[in-house]
Design a protein around this motif. Sequence first.
Motif, PDB file in Angstrom:
ATOM      1  N   ILE A   7       0.829  -1.128  -0.045  1.00  0.00           N
ATOM      2  CA  ILE A   7       0.118  -0.247   0.000  1.00  0.00           C
ATOM      3  C   ILE A   7       0.606   1.207  -0.039  1.00  0.00           C
ATOM      4  CG2 ILE A   7      -1.697   1.222   1.499  1.00  0.00           C
ATOM      5  CD1 ILE A   7      -2.885  -1.411   2.292  1.00  0.00           C
ATOM      6  N   VAL A   8       0.800   2.165  -1.075  1.00  0.00           N
ATOM      7  CA  VAL A   8       1.576   3.304  -1.055  1.00  0.00           C
ATOM      8  C   VAL A   8       0.762   4.365  -0.676  1.00  0.00           C
ATOM      9  CG1 VAL A   8       2.514   4.765  -3.017  1.00  0.00           C
ATOM     10  CG2 VAL A   8       2.721   2.546  -3.305  1.00  0.00           C
ATOM     11  N   LEU A  63      -3.407  10.544   1.723  1.00  0.00           N
ATOM     12  CA  LEU A  63      -4.248   9.404   0.814  1.00  0.00           C
ATOM     13  C   LEU A  63      -3.304   8.165   0.551  1.00  0.00           C
ATOM     14  CD1 LEU A  63      -5.622  11.992  -1.686  1.00  0.00           C
ATOM     15  CD2 LEU A  63      -6.918  10.739   0.060  1.00  0.00           C
ATOM     16  N   ALA A  64      -3.953   7.101   0.242  1.00  0.00           N
ATOM     17  CA  ALA A  64      -3.164   6.074  -0.228  1.00  0.00           C
ATOM     18  C   ALA A  64      -4.044   5.317  -1.400  1.00  0.00           C
ATOM     19  CB  ALA A  64      -3.178   4.963   0.925  1.00  0.00           C
ATOM     20  N   GLU A  90      -6.263   0.890   4.984  1.00  0.00           N
ATOM     21  CA  GLU A  90      -7.103   0.609   3.897  1.00  0.00           C
ATOM     22  C   GLU A  90      -8.414   1.471   3.808  1.00  0.00           C
ATOM     23  OE1 GLU A  90      -6.211  -4.024   3.686  1.00  0.00           O
ATOM     24  OE2 GLU A  90      -7.903  -3.488   4.880  1.00  0.00           O
ATOM     25  N   LYS A  91      -8.729   1.883   4.922  1.00  0.00           N
ATOM     26  CA  LYS A  91      -9.758   3.005   4.941  1.00  0.00           C
ATOM     27  C   LYS A  91      -9.254   4.528   4.201  1.00  0.00           C
ATOM     28  CE  LYS A  91     -12.425   3.376   8.423  1.00  0.00           C
ATOM     29  NZ  LYS A  91     -13.683   3.087   7.907  1.00  0.00           N
ATOM     30  N   PHE A  92      -7.981   4.525   4.128  1.00  0.00           N
ATOM     31  CA  PHE A  92      -7.327   5.591   3.424  1.00  0.00           C
ATOM     32  C   PHE A  92      -7.491   5.038   1.992  1.00  0.00           C
ATOM     33  CE2 PHE A  92      -5.759   7.181   7.336  1.00  0.00           C
ATOM     34  CZ  PHE A  92      -5.886   8.584   7.179  1.00  0.00           C
ATOM     35  N   PHE A 139     -12.695   7.640  -3.312  1.00  0.00           N
ATOM     36  CA  PHE A 139     -13.795   8.726  -3.250  1.00  0.00           C
ATOM     37  C   PHE A 139     -13.113   9.860  -3.809  1.00  0.00           C
ATOM     38  CE2 PHE A 139     -14.355  12.805  -0.559  1.00  0.00           C
ATOM     39  CZ  PHE A 139     -15.882  12.817  -1.033  1.00  0.00           C
ATOM     40  N   ALA A 140     -11.619  10.265  -3.557  1.00  0.00           N
ATOM     41  CA  ALA A 140     -11.114  11.557  -3.976  1.00  0.00           C
ATOM     42  C   ALA A 140     -11.096  11.319  -5.604  1.00  0.00           C
ATOM     43  CB  ALA A 140      -9.644  11.433  -3.446  1.00  0.00           C
ATOM     44  N   ARG A 141     -10.935  10.118  -6.077  1.00  0.00           N
ATOM     45  CA  ARG A 141     -10.702  10.174  -7.569  1.00  0.00           C
ATOM     46  C   ARG A 141     -12.213  10.310  -7.976  1.00  0.00           C
ATOM     47  NH1 ARG A 141      -6.669   5.772  -8.971  1.00  0.00           N
ATOM     48  NH2 ARG A 141      -5.188   6.250  -7.381  1.00  0.00           N
TER      49      ARG A 141
END
Lengths: 211, 662
Positions: free
Chosen positions: B128-129, B135-136, B251-253, B259-261
């Motif tokens: 996970i980056v 944000l991730a 993972e929530k991030f 969402f951000a996308r």
Amino acid sequence: MSYAYLFKYIIIGDTGVGKSCLLLQFTDKRFQPVHDLTIGVEFGARMITIDNKPIKLQIWDTAGQESFRSITRSYYRGAAGALLVYDITRRETFNHLASWLEDARQHANANMTIMLIGNKCDLSHRRAVSTEEGEQFARENGLIFMECSAKTAQNVEEAFISTAATIYKKIQEGVFDVSNESYGIKVGYGNIPGPQGGRDGGNTQGGGCCS
Amino acid sequence: MIETDINDLSDDADYAAASRQQGPASFNRSDSGRRSSSGETEGAEVVYLKDNVTIHPTQYAADWISGRLKLIKQAGSLFMTWIPYKGQNSNARLTEKDKNLYTIRAVPFSDIKSIRRHNPPIGWQYIIVVLSSGLAFPPLYFYNGGVKEFLATVKQHAFLVRSADDANVFVVNDFQDPLQKTLSSLELPRAVSVANSPSSSVALSESPSSGNQEMTEGGAFNGSAASVRQNGTPRQKHNDPARDLHMQVLEKFSLVTRFARETTSQLFRESQMDGFLASERRRYDQPLVEHQSLVEHPESPDSNGSPKTPVPADPLEFDKMSLVWGKPRQPRLGLEEWSNFLDSEGRVMDANALKKRIFYGGVEHNLRRELWPFLLEYHPYDSTFAEREYLVAIKKLEYETLKKQWQSISHAQARRFTKFRERKGLIDKDVVRTDRSLSFYDGDDNPNVHLLRDILLTYSFYNFDLGYCQGMSDLLSPILFVMKDESESFWCFVSLMERLGPNFSRDQSGMHSQLFALSKLVEILDSPLHNYFQQNECINYFFCFRWILIQFKREFDFDRTMLLWEVLWTRYLSEHLHLYFCVAILKRYRNKIIGEQMDFDTLLKFINELSGQIDLNPTLRDAEALCICAGENGAACIPPGTPPSLPIEDASVYPQLEDDIL
């Protein structure tokens, strides 16, 4: 601007006695009758001179209503001086002084200098508390006392400055450990605290009473 | 699916192996490695390439999207791309467009905060980056292995250190850099447990045995909570509940990223229509969004496509705006759009859609009079024009009756009614000290000031137990300014006080519960800041007192206050958005607060002097993002019944103190 000392003051007393107006008169030399009521706390500051030393007063002006007492109590910490204000035209504001004093004694440091102020002395025709009563209360409780008018500016300078002079004198007498900021005193840059020559630090600007 | 790579799970050996790979180009051929072809952008070199790196947007295998992961070096900087394969799924649920939303196009490593490696005992290795912004990206599953090489390559070209706290976390970039310190502000919580959290969040809580996060109901701000955290935490191995939590938060991030996308794509469509939004986006949006917007018009998400070279963000700009990434604010709701929300008889057809619309844009001033009664729940959304008209009429009569209660008190009666005299005296004093700089309330004998007085006094009879308290006039003033009508203002105020009344209760319980919830939120959303407050005896959060008591009324000018209020009143994302709004402000100034080592007095003064300085819309966007980030963990920080939630029903809403004066 550099200062020799910074003193923290707190202004307390019932709502509507003119705390914010006193502060504004002292810091801005003006009277603003339609000042928004204070929620929480507001701040003011001014430089004064005592014994030829620049002293900065940082003044906390608190909300007066009973409901906010628990919040107000957290502001006492580290105050070197307090102005306890009542309104000479409203008896109940005088009657509540004991409870304010109790708060101050409980939550401020024991050496805090307290000045009792009977405000609105310009409204003498509506006076509900005599000067003598104010003096007596002050005497009984070891407070300095003055009657002032934030509207006419009468004694406003004097009230703030003589409080500072008293604090300054206590410093000279070694009552405070000025390196301990819980006394509400900060030593400014360039000032070397230590044995001072002057025994009496109070300057002549202070003092006086409108009675 | 599990290949050799997964065998060397021995963390330190893995890391050591990575460390040894210092020689140039060591991995260029080591894997499926194709060297950078001449087709790449000039000066760009592909230093790592891995096929079949897959994301799992849902649990259904049919939705999984495979693609190609690359590390590209250009002009001394390292970029990461992940491009989904074209047309691999026949599945109708995911369009090409959906897939494009997940595309990672040339993210510079200067924007990346950390990489977390996961080695599940069964299944694929994934990473996970996490971006500097907090944000991730969604987890990237390496179907063909290659995580080790990936990390080694990154280490070769960018600053990468293993986290002291967790051997599976690799921190990118130099944290001595002040910018990076700023960006680390969105610290991921190590622990988020709240003892009385609703059951839905229990899964996210720490195991009971770790107990240091117990929340004592109703009180003690100086508690022992949050003592063991930042430093000295031993490396966490598997089965450590805190670690699991950490992962779940990550993972929530990831969800937030999604969402951000979605937001971004919507934003892009909107900004084409509306120059206002485009300019706002330029000012406020942070680089992630800038990169994402490239997604909307690549020539094609071709696996051989050349990476776009992103414009590096101005570090100062980035610093200032480090957390602005909620949905862009919209223009205010206007008359025409409003009429579309109503059916022919005047019912609001979709109350949620209306709330959402107002949440994101507010309302034009001339519509407030019609809309505030809905938002305040004085008018039901499903009422008709006629029903509302009727309600207004009977409420007017009811108001008159209430008002007569104090109007009929004679002088003689008043002399024997101290409580009334004191109350009236206080209100008289306060209404002339409320918003007098506004022309609506200025001048001598202003009838609107008399209305303020009458409404407050009537309210103090309507709710005699609560009475009058300073701050109420601040809440009533904008309502009267909007509603104009006395009775309507009164009933709107009554509705507002149903929720905010506890702010003024004598024991201050409503304020304390909100300040307490705020401290818990800061703890999960910015634990270093929380620790700072704790160490500096600021943990009571009294410096936020005025913000909460009167809903930021003194922090903004009148118009912005009204906008903020209607946004809060929608309760669209949370009933407690105002608390996230507090967090958002604090986060904006956290560096200053911590950097200048503010003590309680200094902090209080600083916060007071922010009045008039807070940028409303970006802070609202921050608050929205923080609210989404915190998710259930955030909701679990806020005990049931915390204002402005409706009070939990019990016999006495406002317990009277014995020495009650007013």
